[in-house]
Design a protein around this motif. Structure first.
Motif, PDB file in Angstrom:
ATOM      1  N   UNK A   1       0.853  -1.190   0.000  1.00  0.00           N
ATOM      2  CA  UNK A   1       0.000   0.000   0.000  1.00  0.00           C
ATOM      3  C   UNK A   1       0.888   1.239   0.000  1.00  0.00           C
ATOM      4  N   UNK A   2       0.536   2.227  -0.820  1.00  0.00           N
ATOM      5  CA  UNK A   2       1.306   3.459  -0.962  1.00  0.00           C
ATOM      6  C   UNK A   2       0.530   4.635  -0.382  1.00  0.00           C
ATOM      7  N   UNK A   3       1.213   5.466   0.404  1.00  0.00           N
ATOM      8  CA  UNK A   3       0.661   6.727   0.883  1.00  0.00           C
ATOM      9  C   UNK A   3       1.332   7.868   0.125  1.00  0.00           C
ATOM     10  N   UNK A   4       0.523   8.756  -0.469  1.00  0.00           N
ATOM     11  CA  UNK A   4       1.040   9.942  -1.147  1.00  0.00           C
ATOM     12  C   UNK A   4       0.586  11.159  -0.346  1.00  0.00           C
ATOM     13  N   UNK A   5       1.544  11.898   0.202  1.00  0.00           N
ATOM     14  CA  UNK A   5       1.248  13.081   1.016  1.00  0.00           C
ATOM     15  C   UNK A   5       1.514  14.323   0.180  1.00  0.00           C
ATOM     16  N   UNK A   6       0.488  15.184   0.074  1.00  0.00           N
ATOM     17  CA  UNK A   6       0.598  16.386  -0.741  1.00  0.00           C
ATOM     18  C   UNK A   6       0.215  17.603   0.108  1.00  0.00           C
TER      19      UNK A   6
ATOM     20  N   UNK B   1       4.958  14.491  -2.065  1.00  0.00           N
ATOM     21  CA  UNK B   1       4.984  15.245  -3.313  1.00  0.00           C
ATOM     22  C   UNK B   1       5.045  16.741  -3.013  1.00  0.00           C
ATOM     23  N   UNK B   2       5.735  17.486  -3.899  1.00  0.00           N
ATOM     24  CA  UNK B   2       5.961  18.916  -3.670  1.00  0.00           C
ATOM     25  C   UNK B   2       6.485  19.132  -2.247  1.00  0.00           C
ATOM     26  N   UNK B   3       7.525  18.372  -1.922  1.00  0.00           N
ATOM     27  CA  UNK B   3       8.011  18.314  -0.546  1.00  0.00           C
ATOM     28  C   UNK B   3       8.459  19.668  -0.014  1.00  0.00           C
ATOM     29  N   UNK B   4       8.863  20.580  -0.908  1.00  0.00           N
ATOM     30  CA  UNK B   4       9.330  21.891  -0.440  1.00  0.00           C
ATOM     31  C   UNK B   4       8.195  22.737   0.130  1.00  0.00           C
ATOM     32  N   UNK B   5       6.932  22.354  -0.129  1.00  0.00           N
ATOM     33  CA  UNK B   5       5.796  23.098   0.410  1.00  0.00           C
ATOM     34  C   UNK B   5       5.323  22.563   1.766  1.00  0.00           C
ATOM     35  N   UNK B   6       5.807  21.400   2.171  1.00  0.00           N
ATOM     36  CA  UNK B   6       5.315  20.786   3.402  1.00  0.00           C
ATOM     37  C   UNK B   6       5.961  21.439   4.621  1.00  0.00           C
ATOM     38  N   UNK B   7       5.171  21.861   5.611  1.00  0.00           N
ATOM     39  CA  UNK B   7       5.742  22.494   6.814  1.00  0.00           C
ATOM     40  C   UNK B   7       6.718  21.556   7.517  1.00  0.00           C
ATOM     41  N   UNK B   8       7.842  22.095   7.934  1.00  0.00           N
ATOM     42  CA  UNK B   8       8.892  21.273   8.528  1.00  0.00           C
ATOM     43  C   UNK B   8       8.411  20.550   9.780  1.00  0.00           C
ATOM     44  N   UNK B   9       7.661  21.246  10.646  1.00  0.00           N
ATOM     45  CA  UNK B   9       7.208  20.628  11.894  1.00  0.00           C
ATOM     46  C   UNK B   9       6.275  19.458  11.623  1.00  0.00           C
ATOM     47  N   UNK B  10       5.368  19.605  10.669  1.00  0.00           N
ATOM     48  CA  UNK B  10       4.439  18.519  10.322  1.00  0.00           C
ATOM     49  C   UNK B  10       5.190  17.339   9.731  1.00  0.00           C
ATOM     50  N   UNK B  11       6.151  17.645   8.840  1.00  0.00           N
ATOM     51  CA  UNK B  11       6.933  16.568   8.219  1.00  0.00           C
ATOM     52  C   UNK B  11       7.681  15.775   9.287  1.00  0.00           C
ATOM     53  N   UNK B  12       8.280  16.464  10.232  1.00  0.00           N
ATOM     54  CA  UNK B  12       9.071  15.792  11.264  1.00  0.00           C
ATOM     55  C   UNK B  12       8.187  14.916  12.152  1.00  0.00           C
TER      56      UNK B  12
END
Length: 435
Positions: free
Chosen positions: A191-196, A279-290
């Motif tokens: 199963x693949x998760x795509x986070x945008x 996807x479009x990882x540069x738009x993802x907030x750093x705190x949420x990504x971490x």
């Protein structure tokens, strides 16, 4: 009423194996894509002077029946496809255009079975299905672009020696989404998760995974491949909603929807997946990504972006395994040269007026020259876009039918479809529309 004699082709709608919606989860699997088919038409049944059942015969000897109610007789016995329409169909330029309200009664691509086994059937069909054929511009042979071939080989090479998170950098326009789709088929995950980062990108990404983009049309995947079961997350998930996603090959979700869950629900959610794309990882907030990344230590994680740096200036974590240079993208003509037109005006509203005048003049000249051009007026906030639309573009250039699109626009899908159909020639939008 005799109009069927003018029909030379039919625009057939897609056929869905599954199309389910139970808030906040949407699940779809496409059985057959929409297509335009040449045909000859003949009336099968009429009532009160109006045809309510029609037979379409194609050059490949397919028989397609379009009916306004469920079949109750033998007209459909030898038909390959039977479509029930719930509104009146229209004829435009000798093409039969079927209404949005419809249901397939019979279609050769529809398969029997429950949703619970559909994801496994799709995954099983992907074995050795991906072809690394490269496009050839000289002979107009379709295929993968050079940056796509390079990215896929880099991903495969990385996974042969490491499961550590990795970063793929490809400039916008070089085919990053198709690399994600091809990687899904190549990897065949459970199963693949795509986070945008946004709702608009969720809709676009959901649709592309449903169809596997243009990979079949490019000859990279066979037409017979079973398309994935794709889920979209439209809000915060509870335990029951998470359970429903077990039937998917792919789940598309915004970072806000994912990180809005409590820690226990988030652990259950991430446990569904063995492969994760950002996807479009540069738009993802750093705190949420971490916060999310702490739960992905046992997952294969790929980040896709046009730049390895976030909007806050911080570098995106993860080893860069592929970086297609902007210089090569320009040399290989993935970008057009920019014809810059200077407008000098100190007053903001007057500047907006003059920019609009110059842009609309260019648009009218281009369209008069036969170019299929649109005007995109892009603002940094919704309030700014709404003001530009109301005070300038809608008020002064109504003949070009301007449209406003942002994350809160109602009926966005219909608006985008209308743009593609060239019913609007000016689009007023906010920051990320292009992505």
């Amino acid at each position: 009423n005799g109009e069927e004699n003018s029909i030379k082709a039919v625009q057939l709608p897609p056929s869905w194996a599954f199309h389910l919606w139970q808030d906040p989860v949407q699940i779809r699997q496409l059985a057959a894509d929409a297509e335009r088919v040449p045909c000859q038409a003949s009336a099968l049944q009429s009532r009160n002077g109006r045809v309510n059942r029609i037979l379409l015969s194609t050059p490949s000897n397919d028989a397609i029946v379009i009916a306004s109610r469920e079949p109750q007789d033998l007209f459909e016995a030898n038909a390959n496809r039977v479509l029930i329409v719930h509104q009146r169909a229209e004829i435009e330029n000798s093409v039969l255009i079927l209404p949005r309200q419809h249901s397939w009664h019979r279609h050769p691509r529809l398969v029997s079975g429950k949703l619970a086994g559909a994801a496994a059937r799709a995954r099983d069909s992907w074995g050795n299905a991906l072809s690394f054929v490269a496009e050839d511009a000289a002979t107009k042979r379709p295929g993968l672009r050079p940056p796509q071939v390079g990215a896929l080989h880099a991903i495969a090479a990385h996974w042969s020696v490491s499961q550590a998170p990795a970063l793929v950098v490809m400039p916008t326009g070089t085919g990053k989404t198709e690399v994600m789709l091809a990687t899904l088929v190549m990897r065949r995950p459970q199963r693949l998760l795509v986070v945008i980062p946004s709702d608009l990108l969720r809709e676009q990404t959901f649709e592309k995974f449903t169809k596997l983009g243009v990979l079949r049309a490019a000859g990279v995947l066979p037409n017979e491949i079973v398309l994935p079961v794709v889920g979209a997350v439209h809000g915060i998930l509870d335990a029951a909603a998470i359970k429903r996603l077990e039937d998917c090959n792919v789940v598309v979700a915004t970072m806000a929807a994912v990180t809005g869950m409590g820690i226990m629900q988030l652990r259950k959610f991430t446990a569904l997946f063995d492969l994760v794309f950002f996807d479009e990882a540069h738009h993802l907030p750093a705190a949420s990504w971490e916060r999310l990344n702490e739960l992905l230590t046992q997952h294969c994680v790929l980040q896709f972006t046009a730049t390895p740096f976030r909007l806050d200036g911080r570098r995106i974590p993860g080893r860069i395994i592929y970086n297609f240079p902007l210089r090569l993208a320009q040399e290989q003509k993935y970008f057009q040269e920019i014809d810059f037109v200077e407008v000098i005006e100190v007053d903001e509203f007057s500047a907006d007026q003059k920019i609009a005048e110059a842009a609309v003049a260019r648009l009218r000249a281009d369209r008069a020259a036969g170019l299929d051009h649109l005007l995109l007026a892009r603002a940094d906030t919704k309030a700014r876009a709404e003001a530009l639309f109301a005070k300038i573009y809608s008020a002064q250039y109504a003949d070009l039918n301007p449209v406003l699109i942002h994350s809160e626009t109602l009926q966005r899908r219909e608006a985008l479809d209308a743009i593609r159909a060239r019913k609007h020639f000016i689009v007023v939008c906010v920051d990320m529309f292009g992505e």
